[in-house]
Design a protein around this motif. Sequence first.
Motif, PDB file in Angstrom:
ATOM      1  N   ALA A  55       6.336  19.249 -12.305  1.00 14.97           N
ATOM      2  CA  ALA A  55       4.716  19.693 -12.723  1.00 14.97           C
ATOM      3  C   ALA A  55       4.608  21.116 -12.052  1.00 14.97           C
ATOM      4  O   ALA A  55       3.770  21.703 -12.649  1.00 14.97           O
ATOM      5  N   SER A  56       5.074  21.398 -10.776  1.00 11.73           N
ATOM      6  CA  SER A  56       4.769  22.663 -10.316  1.00 11.73           C
ATOM      7  C   SER A  56       5.338  23.980 -11.233  1.00 11.73           C
ATOM      8  O   SER A  56       4.969  25.020 -11.073  1.00 11.73           O
ATOM      9  N   ARG A  57       6.392  23.477 -11.842  1.00 10.69           N
ATOM     10  CA  ARG A  57       6.993  24.535 -12.734  1.00 10.69           C
ATOM     11  C   ARG A  57       6.422  24.489 -13.817  1.00 10.69           C
ATOM     12  O   ARG A  57       6.698  25.736 -14.806  1.00 10.69           O
ATOM     13  N   THR A  58       6.060  23.513 -14.716  1.00 11.92           N
ATOM     14  CA  THR A  58       5.712  23.605 -16.027  1.00 11.92           C
ATOM     15  C   THR A  58       4.295  23.512 -16.374  1.00 11.92           C
ATOM     16  O   THR A  58       3.670  23.873 -17.580  1.00 11.92           O
ATOM     17  N   PHE A  59       3.496  23.256 -15.324  1.00 15.49           N
ATOM     18  CA  PHE A  59       1.940  22.891 -15.735  1.00 15.49           C
ATOM     19  C   PHE A  59       1.494  24.399 -15.760  1.00 15.49           C
ATOM     20  O   PHE A  59       1.556  25.553 -15.151  1.00 15.49           O
ATOM     21  N   LYS A  60       0.605  24.439 -16.816  1.00 17.55           N
ATOM     22  CA  LYS A  60      -0.319  25.422 -17.160  1.00 17.55           C
ATOM     23  C   LYS A  60      -1.880  25.219 -17.195  1.00 17.55           C
ATOM     24  O   LYS A  60      -2.191  24.442 -17.713  1.00 17.55           O
ATOM     25  N   TRP A  61      -2.562  26.068 -16.415  1.00 20.32           N
ATOM     26  CA  TRP A  61      -4.001  25.871 -16.319  1.00 20.32           C
ATOM     27  C   TRP A  61      -4.888  26.222 -17.538  1.00 20.32           C
ATOM     28  O   TRP A  61      -5.927  25.807 -17.622  1.00 20.32           O
ATOM     29  N   GLU A  62      -4.322  27.208 -18.500  1.00 18.38           N
ATOM     30  CA  GLU A  62      -4.851  27.409 -19.651  1.00 18.38           C
ATOM     31  C   GLU A  62      -4.254  27.141 -20.860  1.00 18.38           C
ATOM     32  O   GLU A  62      -3.073  26.885 -20.855  1.00 18.38           O
ATOM     33  N   LEU A  69       1.003  -1.196  -0.070  1.00 17.52           N
ATOM     34  CA  LEU A  69      -0.091   0.027  -0.060  1.00 17.52           C
ATOM     35  C   LEU A  69       0.674   1.199  -0.174  1.00 17.52           C
ATOM     36  O   LEU A  69       0.887   2.080  -0.809  1.00 17.52           O
ATOM     37  N   ALA A  70       2.051   1.119   0.907  1.00 18.45           N
ATOM     38  CA  ALA A  70       2.667   2.258   0.847  1.00 18.45           C
ATOM     39  C   ALA A  70       3.620   2.673  -0.468  1.00 18.45           C
ATOM     40  O   ALA A  70       3.632   3.771  -1.112  1.00 18.45           O
ATOM     41  N   GLY A  71       3.893   1.779  -1.045  1.00 15.08           N
ATOM     42  CA  GLY A  71       4.505   1.767  -2.344  1.00 15.08           C
ATOM     43  C   GLY A  71       3.686   2.185  -3.372  1.00 15.08           C
ATOM     44  O   GLY A  71       3.956   2.935  -4.463  1.00 15.08           O
ATOM     45  N   ALA A  72       2.078   1.764  -3.385  1.00 13.82           N
ATOM     46  CA  ALA A  72       1.376   1.954  -4.260  1.00 13.82           C
ATOM     47  C   ALA A  72       0.947   3.575  -4.297  1.00 13.82           C
ATOM     48  O   ALA A  72       1.027   4.246  -5.394  1.00 13.82           O
ATOM     49  N   LEU A  73       1.111   3.954  -3.032  1.00 10.86           N
ATOM     50  CA  LEU A  73       0.746   5.467  -2.811  1.00 10.86           C
ATOM     51  C   LEU A  73       1.738   6.262  -3.406  1.00 10.86           C
ATOM     52  O   LEU A  73       1.763   7.355  -4.027  1.00 10.86           O
ATOM     53  N   LEU A  74       3.056   5.912  -2.930  1.00  8.89           N
ATOM     54  CA  LEU A  74       4.343   6.683  -3.569  1.00  8.89           C
ATOM     55  C   LEU A  74       4.340   6.573  -5.003  1.00  8.89           C
ATOM     56  O   LEU A  74       4.944   7.540  -5.657  1.00  8.89           O
ATOM     57  N   GLY A  75       4.050   5.449  -5.600  1.00  3.08           N
ATOM     58  CA  GLY A  75       3.929   5.284  -6.946  1.00  3.08           C
ATOM     59  C   GLY A  75       2.830   6.122  -7.658  1.00  3.08           C
ATOM     60  O   GLY A  75       3.415   6.708  -8.800  1.00  3.08           O
ATOM     61  N   THR A  76       1.833   6.225  -7.009  1.00  4.89           N
ATOM     62  CA  THR A  76       0.814   7.400  -7.506  1.00  4.89           C
ATOM     63  C   THR A  76       1.386   8.560  -7.447  1.00  4.89           C
ATOM     64  O   THR A  76       1.030   9.372  -8.563  1.00  4.89           O
ATOM     65  N   VAL A  77       1.889   9.054  -6.586  1.00  6.36           N
ATOM     66  CA  VAL A  77       2.347  10.294  -6.446  1.00  6.36           C
ATOM     67  C   VAL A  77       3.577  10.573  -7.594  1.00  6.36           C
ATOM     68  O   VAL A  77       3.472  11.636  -8.241  1.00  6.36           O
ATOM     69  N   ALA A  78       4.368   9.679  -7.837  1.00 10.43           N
ATOM     70  CA  ALA A  78       5.467   9.785  -8.987  1.00 10.43           C
ATOM     71  C   ALA A  78       4.663  10.064 -10.145  1.00 10.43           C
ATOM     72  O   ALA A  78       5.145  10.702 -10.955  1.00 10.43           O
ATOM     73  N   PHE A  79       3.832   8.825 -10.578  1.00  8.84           N
ATOM     74  CA  PHE A  79       3.407   8.966 -11.866  1.00  8.84           C
ATOM     75  C   PHE A  79       2.266  10.076 -12.112  1.00  8.84           C
ATOM     76  O   PHE A  79       2.050  10.457 -13.138  1.00  8.84           O
ATOM     77  N   ALA A  80       1.666  10.450 -11.016  1.00  9.52           N
ATOM     78  CA  ALA A  80       0.565  11.539 -11.338  1.00  9.52           C
ATOM     79  C   ALA A  80       1.363  12.770 -11.341  1.00  9.52           C
ATOM     80  O   ALA A  80       1.063  13.592 -12.200  1.00  9.52           O
ATOM     81  N   GLY A  81       2.508  12.986 -10.873  1.00 12.44           N
ATOM     82  CA  GLY A  81       3.328  14.060 -10.781  1.00 12.44           C
ATOM     83  C   GLY A  81       4.014  14.168 -12.582  1.00 12.44           C
ATOM     84  O   GLY A  81       3.773  15.228 -13.013  1.00 12.44           O
ATOM     85  N   LEU A  82       4.309  13.232 -12.879  1.00 11.26           N
ATOM     86  CA  LEU A  82       4.804  12.924 -14.508  1.00 11.26           C
ATOM     87  C   LEU A  82       3.573  13.193 -15.538  1.00 11.26           C
ATOM     88  O   LEU A  82       3.949  13.854 -16.490  1.00 11.26           O
ATOM     89  N   GLY A  83       2.458  12.827 -15.048  1.00 12.45           N
ATOM     90  CA  GLY A  83       1.370  12.884 -15.881  1.00 12.45           C
ATOM     91  C   GLY A  83       0.904  14.329 -15.998  1.00 12.45           C
ATOM     92  O   GLY A  83       0.586  14.763 -17.260  1.00 12.45           O
ATOM     93  N   LEU A  84       1.005  15.032 -14.904  1.00  9.68           N
ATOM     94  CA  LEU A  84       0.588  16.304 -14.748  1.00  9.68           C
ATOM     95  C   LEU A  84       1.682  17.256 -15.481  1.00  9.68           C
ATOM     96  O   LEU A  84       1.390  18.425 -16.167  1.00  9.68           O
ATOM     97  N   ALA A  85       2.597  17.007 -15.362  1.00  5.52           N
ATOM     98  CA  ALA A  85       3.906  17.607 -16.127  1.00  5.52           C
ATOM     99  C   ALA A  85       3.829  17.533 -17.686  1.00  5.52           C
ATOM    100  O   ALA A  85       4.091  18.458 -18.461  1.00  5.52           O
ATOM    101  N   LEU A  86       3.186  16.180 -18.120  1.00 11.48           N
ATOM    102  CA  LEU A  86       3.226  16.060 -19.563  1.00 11.48           C
ATOM    103  C   LEU A  86       2.060  16.935 -19.823  1.00 11.48           C
ATOM    104  O   LEU A  86       2.104  17.514 -21.184  1.00 11.48           O
ATOM    105  N   ALA A  87       0.900  16.562 -19.314  1.00  8.81           N
ATOM    106  CA  ALA A  87      -0.491  17.328 -19.653  1.00  8.81           C
ATOM    107  C   ALA A  87      -0.026  18.836 -19.596  1.00  8.81           C
ATOM    108  O   ALA A  87      -0.709  19.311 -20.492  1.00  8.81           O
ATOM    109  N   GLY A  88       0.612  19.202 -18.707  1.00  2.00           N
ATOM    110  CA  GLY A  88       0.715  20.741 -18.691  1.00  2.00           C
ATOM    111  C   GLY A  88       1.579  21.566 -19.477  1.00  2.00           C
ATOM    112  O   GLY A  88       1.551  22.672 -19.712  1.00  2.00           O
ATOM    113  N   ALA A  89       2.718  20.591 -20.171  1.00  2.00           N
ATOM    114  CA  ALA A  89       3.570  21.165 -21.290  1.00  2.00           C
ATOM    115  C   ALA A  89       3.364  20.865 -22.563  1.00  2.00           C
ATOM    116  O   ALA A  89       4.002  21.564 -23.512  1.00  2.00           O
ATOM    117  N   MET A  90       2.423  19.998 -22.911  1.00  2.00           N
ATOM    118  CA  MET A  90       2.216  19.665 -24.496  1.00  2.00           C
ATOM    119  C   MET A  90       0.758  19.714 -24.670  1.00  2.00           C
ATOM    120  O   MET A  90      -0.200  20.108 -23.613  1.00  2.00           O
TER     121      MET A  90
END
Length: 260
Positions: free
Chosen positions: A253-260, A156-177
């Motif tokens: 993600a915090s530096r590259t994500f754009k809300w618009e 469970l701890a690994g899954a939560l940590l993995g969720t944070v890591a992959f969610a950050g990568l997903g938001l970084a990708l969606a916010g930059a492209m």
Amino acid sequence: MSTEQDLFTPHPGSAPLASQVRAQAWMETKLILRNGEQLLLAVVIPVLALIGGVLAADRLGLDFDETAVNMLTPGVLALAVMSTSFTSLAIATGFERRYGLLKRLGASPLPRFGLLMGKVLALLGVQVLQAIVICAVALTFGWSPGGGAVGFLLALAGALLGTVAFAGLGLALAGAMRAEATLAAANLVYLLLMMGGGIVLPRSTYGAAGDVLQYLPSAALGDVLRDALIDQTANAGAFVVLTIWAVLAAVVASRTFKWE
């Protein structure tokens, strides 16, 4: 003491933050479950990977240290975490940006922190449903998890940590492209990591390349779940790799994500 006039006087104002986040999470969950492509990524592909892997191992006589279903189930659970946290989140967020949904939500009382919390809670809710379905299928094939309560908590701890890591990568990708580019890139990365990222199969099956794969978040998440659910042990190295990826992804993600 309230008068009759007070009872019928409107009291305009936003709902409490907890109620807003809960409503946002429920809406995000329903959007995921109603989207056929999201269900394909979240449930169908992981379940097919499990069934196909077990049947192929029996037909081809693949030799694992454990039974095929015991060895593959932790990796498929890790694949499900990556499917929802990275690919589904990146694609959905990319098109929300394109259609101006995030911009419109910015004009609502829901703060950006509340929007992100709603997305995270929706991801966790879908992951619970994924785990239930995958574990049910695995049990029909004779899955016998050997981790016990300690192994479950480590997984469970690994899954939560993995969720944070992959969610950050997903938001970084969606916010930059752009949305179309996000769709293509997220699916391509998902396929590459599923086939050669050490997430479903143990790194030992990749030969000498396994030593390099241990630095990928996919392999680290797979290693954590396999060691927890098979041997009831904590893979410290894999936890460190996941932590580093989680921190780096959040910063990017915090530096590259754009809300618009």
